[in-house]
Design an enzyme around this catalytic site. Structure first.
Site, PDB file in Angstrom:
ATOM      1  N   ASP A  10     -20.524  43.099   1.921  1.00 23.68           N
ATOM      2  CA  ASP A  10     -21.801  42.553   2.356  1.00 23.68           C
ATOM      3  C   ASP A  10     -22.895  43.506   1.903  1.00 23.68           C
ATOM      4  O   ASP A  10     -22.845  44.703   2.204  1.00 23.68           O
ATOM      5  CB  ASP A  10     -21.843  42.407   3.875  1.00 23.68           C
ATOM      6  CG  ASP A  10     -20.920  41.295   4.369  1.00 23.68           C
ATOM      7  OD1 ASP A  10     -20.252  40.666   3.533  1.00 23.68           O
ATOM      8  OD2 ASP A  10     -20.857  41.082   5.596  1.00 23.68           O
ATOM      9  N   ASP A 131     -20.308  28.449   8.642  1.00 29.01           N
ATOM     10  CA  ASP A 131     -20.413  29.533   9.615  1.00 29.01           C
ATOM     11  C   ASP A 131     -20.730  28.889  10.961  1.00 29.01           C
ATOM     12  O   ASP A 131     -21.795  28.289  11.126  1.00 29.01           O
ATOM     13  CB  ASP A 131     -21.523  30.508   9.222  1.00 29.01           C
ATOM     14  CG  ASP A 131     -21.290  31.110   7.837  1.00 29.01           C
ATOM     15  OD1 ASP A 131     -20.114  31.171   7.416  1.00 29.01           O
ATOM     16  OD2 ASP A 131     -22.262  31.514   7.199  1.00 29.01           O
TER      17      ASP A 131
END
Length: 245
Positions: A10, A131
């Site tokens: 990330d 998500d």
């Protein structure tokens, strides 16, 4: 098909970070070079590397793409990227520069017709990122929650031709509390497509539990914090899922 372990990188501000449950205010920095991190994962045997442009997810535009493209071009591993991908130009930018798969999330909720068109235009190259927070899809770097159920959106895109879904349960992400196996299995069964699990993997047993769902379509798992916190290594994860065949 083998069960694939996707080490995760990330990116925020050009660094490797992890957010706790997607909270930009709860960030831990794990490295100064996304490329070096990707290189270490590839050298450990990873077939795929999962990269996320956190700045892009929040800002709605590509920000950390140079690190992604460098990894895709120079490493002996396939790269998939999510975050900040809103236009066909974004998708083409990555695919034309060696990225193997592009993940679209927020735009799948805000403009599903466009997302369906991209799924059809780039077969096998687009993954739909779902998500979920309490079963509902979250968007824009998890800063907003929609009124769309993850399973319902998944079924829509499966009918449109999507072959791969990446499912993240926000409640488990970064918590090292174990993945939401039930929700992951439900999505795989309802869509009949390949689902990559994301969030909550804390030990090798979590990977093995997910691998047991391979027959219903769970094809791999994204692992982030467990690697960075030293719970296990990429080599150990690959060995575990291979030996459990």
């Amino acid at each position: 098909m083998s069960f694939i372990v996707y080490p995760a990188i990330d990116m925020r501000g050009g660094k490797c970070v992890r957010l706790l449950q997607g909270d930009y205010g709860k960030e831990t920095v794990y490295g100064d070079s996304p490329f070096d991190m990707a290189k270490s994962f590839a050298e450990s045997g990873a077939e795929w590397i999962h990269m996320v442009d956190l700045d892009g997810a929040r800002d709605g535009k590509r920000v950390n793409d140079t690190y992604v493209i460098k990894a895709a071009k120079e490493l002996n591993a396939k790269v998939q990227i999510g975050g900040g991908i809103r236009t066909e130009a974004d998708i083409a930018h990555y695919l034309d520069n060696g990225v193997s798969r592009v993940i679209i999330g927020s735009i799948a909720v805000s403009n599903p017709e466009f997302a369906e068109e991209m799924v059809r235009k780039y077969p096998g190259k687009i993954a739909i990122g779902l998500d979920a927070k309490d079963g509902y899809v979250a968007t824009h770097g998890w800063l907003a929650t929609s009124e769309v159920k993850a399973v319902d959106l998944g079924k829509r895109f499966a009918e449109a031709g999507a072959e791969t879904f990446i499912f993240t349960d926000i409640a488990t992400d970064g918590m090292l509390s174990g993945p939401n196996v039930q929700a992951i299995q439900l999505l795989a069964e309802e869509t009949g497509k390949s689902v990559i699990a994301s969030g909550g993997v804390s030990q090798l047993g979590d990977l093995l539990a997910l691998k047991e769902l391979q027959s219903v379509g769970v094809s791999g798992a994204i692992v982030g914090k467990a690697l960075y916190e030293g719970r296990f290594s990429v080599k150990e994860a690959l060995k575990a899922v291979t030996e459990s065949c």
